[in-house]
Design an enzyme around this catalytic site. Structure first.
Site, PDB file in Angstrom:
ATOM      1  N   ASP A  77       0.786  -1.048  -0.151  1.00 59.92           N
ATOM      2  CA  ASP A  77       0.091   0.122   0.092  1.00 59.92           C
ATOM      3  C   ASP A  77       1.024   1.096   0.092  1.00 59.92           C
ATOM      4  O   ASP A  77       1.758   1.522   0.929  1.00 59.92           O
ATOM      5  CB  ASP A  77      -0.894  -0.008   1.290  1.00 59.92           C
ATOM      6  N   ILE A  78       0.712   2.226  -0.958  1.00 59.29           N
ATOM      7  CA  ILE A  78       1.269   3.252  -1.047  1.00 59.29           C
ATOM      8  C   ILE A  78       0.993   4.337   0.194  1.00 59.29           C
ATOM      9  O   ILE A  78      -0.234   4.604   0.351  1.00 59.29           O
ATOM     10  CB  ILE A  78       1.338   4.417  -2.270  1.00 59.29           C
ATOM     11  N   GLU A 112      -4.807   2.375  -4.125  1.00 61.92           N
ATOM     12  CA  GLU A 112      -3.401   2.368  -4.006  1.00 61.92           C
ATOM     13  C   GLU A 112      -2.711   0.956  -3.448  1.00 61.92           C
ATOM     14  O   GLU A 112      -1.683   1.000  -3.162  1.00 61.92           O
ATOM     15  CB  GLU A 112      -2.804   3.556  -3.307  1.00 61.92           C
TER      16      GLU A 112
END
Length: 381
Positions: free
Chosen positions: A250-251, A293
């Site tokens: 996950d960004i 994301e």
């Protein structure tokens, strides 16, 4: 995917040809049995009405013993070549058709008094249409014409040695065989065009199906495809267990990226991570965009240390990426990594990796949590 689809087509085609070869050889065997039985029946019928034009012993030798021995030898050779000969698939396709040509030659030679027997060679010529190979049809046609001429020479030494129309009958039979070749060629062209249409349709459907499984922005598998592929991997684990890992990435602070530099820049960040996953993950794994994301990546057949090293390499390389629009701001990701245990469902497997990813967020972001092998760096699982 295109190569895989073509490979499947070829495999199916070989299986189909194998089935037809078997059917044709059995048909040749049945034909030889029918001819033999027919000769016996004719002998009894002719004898009953005193129409036998030669002695019974000569009839048996000429119309039963010699042709049956010849047909048996041809069939036996054909079966041996087909099932035990070290031939290519293309060469095996010739075996039943050549066998049929030789059976027709025997029939035309023995019953040369009937000119129509010379036309039985049309059958093997038309049968070549099954294989849709112009070269095969041409070769079989040449063989048939040669055998027709040979049958004509045999007739010259037998019942039709004084027949002035023998040469004409052979010529007509050869012309009919050539006509069959031309018709067979047209049929092959038609079948080839139809096959190409079907193949193109199949490839288009395969391409469309592949597109439905892909995320349009990143080119990775989408959420639906992720669960389909993961479930398939877990099914394989039942029969062939191997070490399998799932990573959820996950960004970090991605909303800030969109809010500060816009969605276009956010899309570039997503695409950059996708390219890293495509180029860095092992060959026997797949990556997917789970949503927003969040990304997933499987790793199979590697040690825990190797799995951690692969994902840590992706994390580090992503953190080193430079995006001109963001200035000196650094964009990072958090990753949760877990190993599959027998009995876990696809959803349970994902939840465990997802929980590890949130633990990485809580641990300060830009990190990897791998609870099974690095418990000191994780939350309490």
């Amino acid at each position: 995917m295109r190569r895989l689809s073509l490979g499947v087509c070829m495999e199916y085609q070989n299986e189909t040809y194998q089935k037809w070869r078997k059917m044709l050889m059995h048909s040749c065997l049945l034909l030889a049995c029918i001819v033999c039985a027919g000769e016996l029946i004719m002998l009894f019928v002719l004898s009953a009405f005193n129409l036998v034009f030669c002695s019974a012993s000569r009839y048996l030798i000429k119309y039963l013993l010699i042709p049956t021995s010849f047909n048996t030898a041809v069939l036996l050779t054909g079966y041996l070549l087909l099932y035990f000969g070290k031939l290519t698939e293309a060469a095996k396709n010739y075996v039943p058709i050549v066998t049929l040509c030789l059976l027709c030659f025997c029939l035309a030679s023995v019953h040369n008094i009937f000119p129509s027997t010379l036309c039985c060679f049309c059958i093997p010529i038309f049968i070549t249409v099954i294989y849709a190979r112009n070269r095969m049809t041409r070769n079989i046609t040449v063989l048939c014409i040669v055998l027709q001429i040979a049958a004509g020479f045999i007739s010259m030494t037998d019942d039709r040695k004084d027949d002035r129309f023998l040469a004409f009958d052979v010529l007509v039979a050869c012309l009919i065989s050539f006509g069959c070749f031309l018709i067979a060629h047209v049929l092959i062209q038609y079948e080839a065009e139809k096959k190409q249409v079907i193949q193109n349709s199949f490839l288009q459907q395969t391409h469309l199906r592949e597109q439905l499984l892909r995320d349009s922005l990143t080119g990775l598998y989408n959420h639906s495809a992720f669960y389909t592929l993961l479930s398939s991997l877990l099914e394989q684990q039942k029969n062939a267990p191997a070490r399998l890992y799932l990573a959820v990435l996950d960004i970090d602070d991605f909303k800030k990226v969109n809010d500060t530099w816009g969605h276009e820049q956010g899309n570039k960040v997503l695409q950059s991570l996708a390219e890293l996953l495509k180029g860095t993950r092992p060959a026997n794994s797949f990556a997917a965009r789970y949503g927003g994301e969040e990304f997933t990546c499987t790793l199979q057949g590697v040690s825990p240390e190797e799995a951690f090293s692969v994902m840590d390499n992706i994390r580090a390389r992503f953190a080193d990426l430079k995006f001109p629009e963001t200035g000196s701001s650094r964009i990072t990701l958090s990753c949760g990594l877990t190993e599959y245990r027998q009995g876990m469902s696809a959803n349970d497997f994902f939840k465990k990796a997802d929980k590890a990813m949130y633990a990485a967020k809580q641990a300060g972001k830009n990190s990897i949590v791998f609870p099974e092998f690095f418990p000191g760096k994780t939350a309490d699982f």
